[in-house]
Design a protein around this motif. Sequence first.
Motif, PDB file in Angstrom:
ATOM      1  N   LEU A   1       0.821  -1.204   0.000  1.00  0.00           N
ATOM      2  CA  LEU A   1       0.000   0.000   0.000  1.00  0.00           C
ATOM      3  C   LEU A   1       0.860   1.262   0.000  1.00  0.00           C
ATOM      4  CD1 LEU A   1      -2.819  -0.965   2.514  1.00  0.00           C
ATOM      5  CD2 LEU A   1      -2.992  -0.749   0.033  1.00  0.00           C
ATOM      6  N   ALA A   2       1.982   1.209   0.670  1.00  0.00           N
ATOM      7  CA  ALA A   2       2.865   2.374   0.735  1.00  0.00           C
ATOM      8  C   ALA A   2       3.628   2.577  -0.569  1.00  0.00           C
ATOM      9  CB  ALA A   2       3.853   2.206   1.883  1.00  0.00           C
ATOM     10  N   ALA A   3       3.669   1.576  -1.417  1.00  0.00           N
ATOM     11  CA  ALA A   3       4.453   1.671  -2.649  1.00  0.00           C
ATOM     12  C   ALA A   3       3.732   2.467  -3.739  1.00  0.00           C
ATOM     13  CB  ALA A   3       4.763   0.269  -3.163  1.00  0.00           C
ATOM     14  N   PHE A   4       2.425   2.634  -3.634  1.00  0.00           N
ATOM     15  CA  PHE A   4       1.683   3.352  -4.662  1.00  0.00           C
ATOM     16  C   PHE A   4       1.765   4.858  -4.434  1.00  0.00           C
ATOM     17  CE2 PHE A   4      -0.541  -0.768  -4.453  1.00  0.00           C
ATOM     18  CZ  PHE A   4      -0.227  -1.197  -5.739  1.00  0.00           C
ATOM     19  N   ALA A   5       1.829   5.596  -5.514  1.00  0.00           N
ATOM     20  CA  ALA A   5       1.954   7.054  -5.428  1.00  0.00           C
ATOM     21  C   ALA A   5       0.593   7.694  -5.180  1.00  0.00           C
ATOM     22  CB  ALA A   5       2.555   7.591  -6.721  1.00  0.00           C
ATOM     23  N   CYS A   6       0.626   8.824  -4.513  1.00  0.00           N
ATOM     24  CA  CYS A   6      -0.595   9.590  -4.317  1.00  0.00           C
ATOM     25  C   CYS A   6      -0.918  10.339  -5.615  1.00  0.00           C
ATOM     26  CB  CYS A   6      -0.431  10.555  -3.140  1.00  0.00           C
ATOM     27  SG  CYS A   6       0.864  11.772  -3.370  1.00  0.00           S
ATOM     28  N   PRO A   7      -2.151  10.819  -5.799  1.00  0.00           N
ATOM     29  CA  PRO A   7      -2.542  11.465  -7.058  1.00  0.00           C
ATOM     30  C   PRO A   7      -1.707  12.701  -7.416  1.00  0.00           C
ATOM     31  CG  PRO A   7      -4.477  10.956  -5.751  1.00  0.00           C
ATOM     32  CD  PRO A   7      -3.288  10.649  -4.900  1.00  0.00           C
ATOM     33  N   VAL A   8      -1.292  13.471  -6.423  1.00  0.00           N
ATOM     34  CA  VAL A   8      -0.490  14.671  -6.706  1.00  0.00           C
ATOM     35  C   VAL A   8       0.880  14.277  -7.237  1.00  0.00           C
ATOM     36  CG1 VAL A   8       0.583  16.708  -5.683  1.00  0.00           C
ATOM     37  CG2 VAL A   8      -1.707  16.019  -4.969  1.00  0.00           C
ATOM     38  N   CYS A   9       1.509  13.316  -6.601  1.00  0.00           N
ATOM     39  CA  CYS A   9       2.833  12.856  -7.050  1.00  0.00           C
ATOM     40  C   CYS A   9       2.741  12.163  -8.401  1.00  0.00           C
ATOM     41  CB  CYS A   9       3.446  11.905  -6.035  1.00  0.00           C
ATOM     42  SG  CYS A   9       3.831  12.688  -4.463  1.00  0.00           S
ATOM     43  N   GLU A  10       1.647  11.474  -8.627  1.00  0.00           N
ATOM     44  CA  GLU A  10       1.483  10.732  -9.883  1.00  0.00           C
ATOM     45  C   GLU A  10       1.464  11.667 -11.092  1.00  0.00           C
ATOM     46  OE1 GLU A  10      -1.619   7.488 -11.740  1.00  0.00           O
ATOM     47  OE2 GLU A  10      -1.580   7.838  -9.589  1.00  0.00           O
ATOM     48  N   LYS A  11       0.886  12.847 -10.934  1.00  0.00           N
ATOM     49  CA  LYS A  11       0.830  13.805 -12.045  1.00  0.00           C
ATOM     50  C   LYS A  11       2.199  14.386 -12.384  1.00  0.00           C
ATOM     51  CE  LYS A  11      -3.897  15.145 -11.129  1.00  0.00           C
ATOM     52  NZ  LYS A  11      -4.794  16.210 -10.670  1.00  0.00           N
ATOM     53  N   GLN A  12       3.117  14.418 -11.404  1.00  0.00           N
ATOM     54  CA  GLN A  12       4.435  14.994 -11.610  1.00  0.00           C
ATOM     55  C   GLN A  12       5.431  14.013 -12.225  1.00  0.00           C
ATOM     56  OE1 GLN A  12       5.615  16.360  -7.761  1.00  0.00           O
ATOM     57  NE2 GLN A  12       4.167  18.050  -7.742  1.00  0.00           N
ATOM     58  N   GLN A  13       5.083  12.755 -12.259  1.00  0.00           N
ATOM     59  CA  GLN A  13       6.007  11.728 -12.737  1.00  0.00           C
ATOM     60  C   GLN A  13       5.928  11.557 -14.243  1.00  0.00           C
ATOM     61  OE1 GLN A  13       8.282  10.157 -11.007  1.00  0.00           O
ATOM     62  NE2 GLN A  13       7.651  11.173  -9.136  1.00  0.00           N
ATOM     63  N   PRO A  14       7.013  11.106 -14.871  1.00  0.00           N
ATOM     64  CA  PRO A  14       6.938  10.751 -16.284  1.00  0.00           C
ATOM     65  C   PRO A  14       6.057   9.523 -16.483  1.00  0.00           C
ATOM     66  CG  PRO A  14       9.125  10.306 -15.414  1.00  0.00           C
ATOM     67  CD  PRO A  14       8.358  10.976 -14.337  1.00  0.00           C
ATOM     68  N   LYS A  15       5.654   9.268 -17.690  1.00  0.00           N
ATOM     69  CA  LYS A  15       4.716   8.187 -18.006  1.00  0.00           C
ATOM     70  C   LYS A  15       5.189   6.832 -17.461  1.00  0.00           C
ATOM     71  CE  LYS A  15       1.145   7.371 -20.948  1.00  0.00           C
ATOM     72  NZ  LYS A  15      -0.128   7.930 -20.554  1.00  0.00           N
ATOM     73  N   VAL A  16       6.481   6.576 -17.530  1.00  0.00           N
ATOM     74  CA  VAL A  16       7.030   5.284 -17.103  1.00  0.00           C
ATOM     75  C   VAL A  16       6.856   5.054 -15.602  1.00  0.00           C
ATOM     76  CG1 VAL A  16       9.159   3.942 -16.946  1.00  0.00           C
ATOM     77  CG2 VAL A  16       8.716   5.308 -18.970  1.00  0.00           C
ATOM     78  N   LEU A  17       6.977   6.115 -14.806  1.00  0.00           N
ATOM     79  CA  LEU A  17       6.956   5.976 -13.351  1.00  0.00           C
ATOM     80  C   LEU A  17       5.619   6.321 -12.709  1.00  0.00           C
ATOM     81  CD1 LEU A  17      10.416   7.581 -12.572  1.00  0.00           C
ATOM     82  CD2 LEU A  17       9.858   5.158 -12.681  1.00  0.00           C
ATOM     83  N   GLN A  18       4.617   6.654 -13.490  1.00  0.00           N
ATOM     84  CA  GLN A  18       3.329   7.041 -12.912  1.00  0.00           C
ATOM     85  C   GLN A  18       2.707   5.883 -12.153  1.00  0.00           C
ATOM     86  OE1 GLN A  18       0.858   8.689 -15.972  1.00  0.00           O
ATOM     87  NE2 GLN A  18       1.742  10.723 -15.724  1.00  0.00           N
ATOM     88  N   GLY A  19       2.297   6.174 -10.939  1.00  0.00           N
ATOM     89  CA  GLY A  19       1.628   5.177 -10.113  1.00  0.00           C
ATOM     90  C   GLY A  19       2.551   4.365  -9.231  1.00  0.00           C
ATOM     91  N   ILE A  20       3.867   4.470  -9.421  1.00  0.00           N
ATOM     92  CA  ILE A  20       4.760   3.658  -8.601  1.00  0.00           C
ATOM     93  C   ILE A  20       5.805   4.476  -7.856  1.00  0.00           C
ATOM     94  CG2 ILE A  20       4.530   1.591 -10.024  1.00  0.00           C
ATOM     95  CD1 ILE A  20       7.269   2.305 -11.240  1.00  0.00           C
TER      96      ILE A  20
END
Length: 85
Positions: free
Chosen positions: A15-34
Motif C-alpha cells: 500500500l505504501a508503494a503506490f503514489a498519491c494522485p499529486v505525485c502521480e501527475k508529476q512523474q513521467p509516463k514510465v513511473l506514474q503510479g509507482i
Amino acid sequence: MKKLLLTLFTTLLSLAAFACPVCEKQQPKVLQGISHGAGPQSDWDYVLVWATMFVVVLCLFFSIKWLVRPGEKGSDHIKRTVLDF
C-alpha cells in the motif's frame, strides 16, 4: 503468527508503494503510479537508479548464495547459527 505478521507487513508495504494522485501527475509516463515525489531532473537520475538496483540485486544474490552454501565445513562457524535457526 509468523504468517500473519508477514502478510500484514507485505500488505502495508504494498500500500505504501503506490503514489498519491499529486505525485502521480508529476512523474513521467514510465513511473506514474509507482513513485512518489518530483520526477527525475535529468537522465543521470535514471543512470543512478539503475546502477543502484544492479548493486542491490548483486548483493542480494551473493548474500543468499553464501548463506545457503557458505563453503566453511566447520559446525561451529558463525554462519551455522543462521542456517540452523
